[in-house]
Design a protein around this motif. Structure first.
Motif, PDB file in Angstrom:
ATOM      1  N   UNK A 219       0.846  -1.193   0.000  1.00  0.00           N
ATOM      2  CA  UNK A 219       0.000   0.000   0.000  1.00  0.00           C
ATOM      3  C   UNK A 219       0.876   1.235   0.000  1.00  0.00           C
ATOM      4  N   UNK A 220       0.651   2.112  -0.967  1.00  0.00           N
ATOM      5  CA  UNK A 220       1.321   3.407  -1.046  1.00  0.00           C
ATOM      6  C   UNK A 220       0.240   4.474  -1.125  1.00  0.00           C
ATOM      7  N   UNK A 221       0.629   5.749  -1.083  1.00  0.00           N
ATOM      8  CA  UNK A 221      -0.364   6.817  -1.173  1.00  0.00           C
ATOM      9  C   UNK A 221      -1.108   6.800  -2.507  1.00  0.00           C
ATOM     10  N   UNK A 222      -0.423   6.417  -3.591  1.00  0.00           N
ATOM     11  CA  UNK A 222      -1.044   6.525  -4.908  1.00  0.00           C
ATOM     12  C   UNK A 222      -1.322   5.190  -5.587  1.00  0.00           C
TER      13      UNK A 222
ATOM     14  N   UNK B 236      -8.408   8.207   4.741  1.00  0.00           N
ATOM     15  CA  UNK B 236      -9.022   7.226   3.847  1.00  0.00           C
ATOM     16  C   UNK B 236      -8.351   7.218   2.485  1.00  0.00           C
ATOM     17  N   UNK B 237      -8.057   6.021   1.997  1.00  0.00           N
ATOM     18  CA  UNK B 237      -7.570   5.835   0.625  1.00  0.00           C
ATOM     19  C   UNK B 237      -8.621   5.045  -0.138  1.00  0.00           C
ATOM     20  N   UNK B 238      -8.916   5.463  -1.352  1.00  0.00           N
ATOM     21  CA  UNK B 238      -9.804   4.738  -2.250  1.00  0.00           C
ATOM     22  C   UNK B 238      -8.962   4.308  -3.443  1.00  0.00           C
TER      23      UNK B 238
ATOM     24  N   UNK C 216     -11.167  -0.689  -3.599  1.00  0.00           N
ATOM     25  CA  UNK C 216     -10.667  -1.035  -2.273  1.00  0.00           C
ATOM     26  C   UNK C 216     -10.702   0.245  -1.437  1.00  0.00           C
ATOM     27  N   UNK C 217     -11.288   0.172  -0.245  1.00  0.00           N
ATOM     28  CA  UNK C 217     -11.314   1.304   0.684  1.00  0.00           C
ATOM     29  C   UNK C 217     -10.434   0.971   1.879  1.00  0.00           C
TER      30      UNK C 217
END
Length: 140
Positions: free
Chosen positions: A39-42, A66-68, A89-90
Motif C-alpha cells: 500500500x502506497x499513497x497513490x 481514507x484511501x480509495x 478497495x477502501x
C-alpha cells in the motif's frame, strides 16, 4: 506572489519523505486465497497466493485517513456492446498514521448494449462487497 520562509521550503521538499510504503500479509480466505498487499499513497498492489491470479495494481487517491483504490476492465462483447468490471478497495488508516487492519472491497459490474452513437445500460449487477484483514505490516 507570497514570499516563502526557508522553513516552509524545507517542509515542502521533505513532504514526500513522509509518504510510506506498507507491505502487509493477507491471511487465506475463500475470496482472495491469501497473499500480500503493498500500500502506497497513490497505488495498491495485491498479490494472491493463488497461482492463476495475476497481481492486481490499483490507482489510489488518499484523502485524510481514507484511501480509495480502483481498477476497472472494459471489454467489448459479440453484439457490439460492452461489459465493465470495477473493483474498489477502501482503506482507513490508523489515526497515528499506521497501516490499516482491514480493507473493504466492492466489486461492480454492468453490461451495455450498443445504442445509437454510444452505449445504453442493459444490466447492472448488485455490488459484491467483502472485507479482509491485513496483518504483519512493515514500513519500507
Amino acid at each position: 506572489m507570497k514570499p516563502m520562509t526557508p522553513l516552509a521550503v524545507l517542509v515542502l521538499l521533505a513532504s514526500p519523505a513522509f509518504a510510506e510504503t506498507w507491505r502487509c500479509e493477507v491471511p487465506y480466505d475463500e475470496v482472495n486465497g491469501g497473499g500480500r498487499v503493498t500500500i502506497e499513497d497513490d497505488r495498491l498492489v495485491f498479490v494472491s497466493n493463488w497461482p492463476h491470479r495475476d497481481p492486481e495494481t490499483l490507482k489510489c487517491t488518499k484523502s485524510g485517513l481514507t484511501s480509495e483504490c480502483m481498477s476497472a476492465d472494459l471489454a467489448t462483447n459479440r453484439n457490439g456492446g460492452a461489459s465493465v468490471f470495477a473493483k474498489l478497495f477502501s482503506i482507513v488508516w490508523e489515526k497515528d498514521g499506521g497501516p490499516p487492519t482491514v480493507i473493504t472491497t466492492r466489486q461492480l459490474s454492468a453490461i451495455f448494449h450498443a445504442h445509437e452513437n454510444g452505449y445504453a445500460t442493459a444490466e447492472a449487477f448488485p455490488s459484491i462487497g467483502y472485507r479482509f484483514p491485513v496483518t504483519d505490516c512493515k514500513a519500507d
